[in-house]
Design a protein around this motif. Structure first.
Motif, mmCIF file in Angstrom:
data_model
loop_
_atom_site.group_PDB
_atom_site.id
_atom_site.type_symbol
_atom_site.label_atom_id
_atom_site.label_comp_id
_atom_site.label_asym_id
_atom_site.label_seq_id
_atom_site.Cartn_x
_atom_site.Cartn_y
_atom_site.Cartn_z
ATOM 1 N N LYS A 101 0.642 -1.423 -0.117
ATOM 2 C CA LYS A 101 -0.383 -0.466 0.091
ATOM 3 C C LYS A 101 0.557 1.446 -0.116
ATOM 4 O O LYS A 101 0.698 2.335 -0.682
ATOM 5 C CB LYS A 101 -0.642 -0.086 1.455
ATOM 6 C CG LYS A 101 -2.060 1.111 1.330
ATOM 7 C CD LYS A 101 -2.681 1.219 2.369
ATOM 8 C CE LYS A 101 -3.593 2.445 2.563
ATOM 9 N NZ LYS A 101 -4.576 2.547 3.535
ATOM 10 N N ARG A 102 1.770 1.400 0.800
ATOM 11 C CA ARG A 102 3.402 2.514 0.996
ATOM 12 C C ARG A 102 3.357 2.875 -0.425
ATOM 13 O O ARG A 102 3.603 3.602 -1.240
ATOM 14 C CB ARG A 102 3.194 2.775 2.084
ATOM 15 C CG ARG A 102 2.945 2.237 3.484
ATOM 16 C CD ARG A 102 2.522 3.906 3.601
ATOM 17 N NE ARG A 102 3.121 5.173 3.601
ATOM 18 C CZ ARG A 102 3.349 5.384 5.007
ATOM 19 N NH1 ARG A 102 3.669 4.893 6.327
ATOM 20 N NH2 ARG A 102 5.210 6.304 5.200
ATOM 21 N N LYS A 133 1.446 4.113 -3.081
ATOM 22 C CA LYS A 133 0.960 5.673 -2.860
ATOM 23 C C LYS A 133 2.056 5.832 -2.838
ATOM 24 O O LYS A 133 2.004 7.403 -3.467
ATOM 25 C CB LYS A 133 0.540 5.821 -1.726
ATOM 26 C CG LYS A 133 0.462 6.783 -0.391
ATOM 27 C CD LYS A 133 0.179 7.071 0.808
ATOM 28 C CE LYS A 133 -0.385 8.020 1.423
ATOM 29 N NZ LYS A 133 -0.584 7.745 2.795
ATOM 30 N N GLU A 174 1.401 9.266 -4.935
ATOM 31 C CA GLU A 174 2.353 10.288 -5.015
ATOM 32 C C GLU A 174 3.007 11.647 -5.646
ATOM 33 O O GLU A 174 3.006 12.984 -6.222
ATOM 34 C CB GLU A 174 2.713 10.336 -3.539
ATOM 35 C CG GLU A 174 1.804 10.517 -2.554
ATOM 36 C CD GLU A 174 1.854 10.362 -0.523
ATOM 37 O OE1 GLU A 174 3.409 10.684 -1.033
ATOM 38 O OE2 GLU A 174 1.181 10.530 -0.040
#
Length: 275
Positions: free
Chosen positions: A9-10, A13, A17
């Motif tokens: 997920k990170r 992300k 971003e």
């Protein structure tokens, strides 16, 4: 217990971003080029001139050595060199992408992928400058007469080329930041790949010159960079693009992105400490 910073997920992300911060990396990438050619009269067009002179020298030399018509061989070498510059930069600059941006990584609160986008954007601008050489050859040697609808295959081919540049920069950049011996190893490997990849020579010329040794000429198929050259070069020269090249590039792209996402998931949070 798995740290929140070490999750898919990170990792995804970070990629999202970084993409949303496009104003930052678009500006930084363009500034990189302007800074390199600051106070130069021709500016970024020195990129085109340098590549054009290198292609001309190689084309004249190897067309003579391999007894090939310059009208066929010069476009072949030029396109190969333009594509190779992208591949080489992805490996060499990609392995240094985080180390070179140490200050920004430690001081600027941005996604790690911003630096990868910046690098790939800069190389895309270089690619566009060098593409002007092909347009010149298109007119000089009347290559446009051999082109058909298959020339549109160059669009997905270039897209694949830069998608690979991204995963290479992520994976090699992370590992080379942790293990500093990787960068010089990649430098030697890139030089070896340049010799083995038919940038300056062609498999057809090799077969014609040695006669009856096509099996040896096909050994170049094991060099992965050969397939990247072919999916871009064949459509631009009006030649058929073999399906196997696309399949091999597609498989490498998939595997490469899996490795890159795994590296980003596991080590993204550690890069600021390693630089």
């Amino acid at each position: 217990m798995v740290s929140d910073s070490q999750t898919f997920k990170r990792a995804f992300k970070d990629m999202r971003e970084g993409l949303h911060q496009r104003e930052l990396w678009l500006s930084l990438g363009w500034q990189d080029i302007k800074q390199r050619y600051r106070r130069s009269v021709l500016g970024p067009f020195w990129i085109t001139i340098a590549t054009g002179l290198q292609a001309l020298a190689m084309g004249l030399l190897y067309s003579t050595l391999l007894n090939q018509p310059i009208s066929e061989y010069l476009p072949y070498v030029t396109i190969g060199l333009i594509v190779w510059n992208v591949i080489s930069a992805a490996i060499l600059d990609g392995s240094d992408v985080f180390i070179a941006n140490e200050g920004l990584i430690k001081q600027l609160p941005s996604a790690l992928s911003v630096h990868v986008y910046r690098l790939v954007w800069r190389q895309f601008l270089f690619f566009l400058h060098n593409a002007a050489i092909y347009l010149l050859l298109l007119a000089v040697f009347s290559i446009w007469r051999d082109l058909d609808a298959s020339v549109l295959l160059v669009i997905p081919a270039v897209l694949l080329l830069f998608l690979n540049a991204m995963w290479i920069s992520i994976a090699f950049g992370i590992f080379a930041t942790r293990y500093r011996d990787i960068a010089p190893i990649l430098g030697s490997m890139t030089l070896m790949l340049f010799v083995l990849t038919p940038v300056m020579w062609s498999t057809k010329a090799l077969e014609n010159s040695v006669g009856g040794m096509s099996d040896r000429a096909r050994l170049v198929e094991i060099v992965p960079t050969f397939h990247y050259l072919e999916i871009v070069r064949a459509p631009l020269l009006g030649e058929p693009s073999a399906l196997r090249h696309w399949v091999i590039v597609g498989v490498i792209t998939l595997i490469g992105w899996i490795v890159a996402i795994l590296a980003l998931k596991q080590y993204r949070a550690r890069v600021p400490y390693w630089v």
